[in-house]
Scaffold this active site. Structure first.
Site, short mmCIF file in Angstrom:
data_model
loop_
_atom_site.label_atom_id
_atom_site.label_comp_id
_atom_site.label_asym_id
_atom_site.label_seq_id
_atom_site.Cartn_x
_atom_site.Cartn_y
_atom_site.Cartn_z
CG HIS A 142 11.26 -71.56 11.87
ND1 HIS A 142 10.94 -72.28 12.82
CD2 HIS A 142 11.90 -72.55 11.08
CE1 HIS A 142 11.13 -73.44 12.62
NE2 HIS A 142 11.64 -73.75 11.46
CG HIS A 199 16.17 -75.00 8.97
ND1 HIS A 199 16.38 -75.93 10.24
CD2 HIS A 199 14.89 -74.70 9.08
CE1 HIS A 199 15.18 -76.20 10.61
NE2 HIS A 199 14.32 -75.25 10.05
CD GLN A 242 15.80 -82.13 10.50
OE1 GLN A 242 16.18 -80.94 10.00
NE2 GLN A 242 14.52 -82.64 10.50
CG HIS A 256 11.27 -77.68 14.16
ND1 HIS A 256 12.18 -76.86 14.52
CD2 HIS A 256 11.58 -77.52 12.66
CE1 HIS A 256 12.90 -76.28 13.40
NE2 HIS A 256 12.23 -76.56 12.42
CD GLU A 292 7.65 -79.04 10.11
OE1 GLU A 292 8.76 -79.53 10.48
OE2 GLU A 292 7.63 -78.51 8.73
CG ASP A 311 10.79 -73.96 7.63
OD1 ASP A 311 11.88 -74.34 8.20
OD2 ASP A 311 9.92 -74.94 7.53
FE FE2 Z 1 12.14 -75.64 10.50
#
Ligand code: FE2
Length: 397
Positions: A58, A60, A151, A209, A212, A308
């Site tokens: 995981h 980005h 996102q 996701h 979170e 992450d």
């Molecule tokens: Fe993430």
């Protein structure tokens, strides 16, 4: 051609001799059974330990190394999302490739050669570019998987769902979603179901996701597990973050954790980001904001550990060393029992590989994609967090 004898090296807490030659593992014998004698012209590496390469489940890459361009003054998730929304508009292909390559190099220098990146479907150029980067990285011995990650959700504004669907159609490896960010609980659940439908239609995996947030009412993980079970997606679903689980009432947490274990959904914990991004609405005492790794393990569920953020708008301190994420997890997650620490380390080269089809084996005839570490004991490796020697990558062009 490189020939190396790893002499009296530790693999899975047992001592071995292991030889690599011509890019493959050619022999190994457990020390209690005998030993391999050195051969002429062979390099000998003594002691330490060997593992497969590490896997990153995981990150980005589209946002990596951008933190400096838009400083996050408050250090919060919300400001990170706002800053990213601005940065996202100015992305160029050259910049995406340069940062993607640089970040991948950082990962390989720390022994990680399988990387699953999320890419924001709010910028289809970024999706196309990271899909193109897959080919480039494959030539360098690095596997890149791309998750179509909306996102800002898919149901909050017109056009977002269409862009997300388009991104998946471009050839992503997995469908992402962010159900806790949709407008209502119901729309969050709907987004989960739409993600599974889209994944079914394209024959790809699901990687969300999920929850979170510190909100104990954020109840998407159970929906993800139910969908995975009902649709026969076992082993192809990752739920990232799952921090709300930290704050669920214990009876509900127990029910959900049992469901996670039964469904085969892998929970990926991202301790570096979540320990600083969660708990932001708390006065004191402040919650730790990590999912319940100890209880998930106890129930037989599968857990991964992600980095992450590598210097992105959410977290400037990322190094691309998974040992740093592991180190944070064992502190904040109260996983400092001896067996727990060893399991945290093992996760990096075993369970983290599950989204990529499973961990490689260190047995004869397998490619010699191995890491040599200077200590035999995983706890010493977590304490020092050294760079491994990385074997099995093609020579740099
Ligand atoms: Fe993430």
């Amino acid at each position: 051609m490189q020939r190396i004898l790893f002499s009296d090296t530790t693999i899975d807490e047992r001592r071995w001799d292991l030889r690599i030659a011509g890019g493959r593992i050619v022999a190994r014998i457990e020390r209690s059974e005998g030993r391999l004698e050195p051969e002429a012209g062979e390099e000998i590496v003594s002691g330490g330990s060997l593992t497969p390469h590490l896997a990153e489940p995981h990150v980005h890459l589209d946002a990596a190394l951008l933190g400096q361009r838009a400083p996050n003054r408050s250090g919060t998730l919300r400001e990170g999302i706002r800053n990213w929304a601005t940065l996202r508009e100015s992305l160029t292909e050259a910049d995406l490739i340069a940062r993607g390559l640089r970040t991948a190099q950082m990962y390989t220098s720390w022994g990680t050669t399988r990387i699953r990146t999320h890419v924001d479907t709010g910028n289809l150029l970024a999706v196309q570019t990271l899909l193109a980067l897959k080919e480039e990285l494959a030539g360098r011995g690095i596997t890149l998987q791309v998750v179509a990650f909306p996102q800002e959700g898919i149901l909050r504004a017109p056009g977002r769902r269409a862009a997300w669907e388009q991104a998946v159609a471009l050839g992503c490896d997995a469908v992402g979603a962010i159900p806790h960010l949709e407008r209502t609980t119901e729309e969050g659940w709907r987004s989960v179901r739409l993600a599974f439908e889209l994944a079914e239609a394209h024959g790809v995996a699901v990687d969300l996701h999920c929850d979170e947030t510190d909100d104990p009412q954020s109840r998407n993980l159970e929906v993800v597990c139910a969908e995975a079970l009902d649709r026969g997606f076992s082993g192809r679903v990752v739920a990232g973050h799952c921090t709300a689980l930290h704050s669920y009432p214990n009876p509900h947490a127990a029910k959900v954790i049992e469901l996670v274990a039964a469904s085969g959904v892998q929970v990926v914990c991202n301790p570096l980001d979540n320990v600083v991004l969660q708990g932001r609405y708390d006065d004191y005492p402040r919650r730790r904001g990590l999912t319940r790794v100890d209880e998930l393990w106890e129930a037989g569920a599968c857990v991964g550990i992600g980095h992450d953020s590598v210097q992105d708008p959410w977290y400037r301190l990322g190094t691309a060393s998974l040992l740093d994420a592991a180190y944070m997890l064992l502190h904040v997650g109260h996983l400092t029992g001896e067996d727990q620490m060893r399991r945290v380390f093992r996760t990096l080269h075993q369970d983290n590989h599950l989204p990529f089809g499973g961990p490689p084996e260190l047995s004869p005839d397998q490619p010699a994609r191995v890491l040599w570490w200077p200590h035999a004991d995983a706890i010493e490796l977590l304490r020092e967090r050294p760079r491994p020697r990385v074997f099995g990558l093609p020579e740099a062009p």
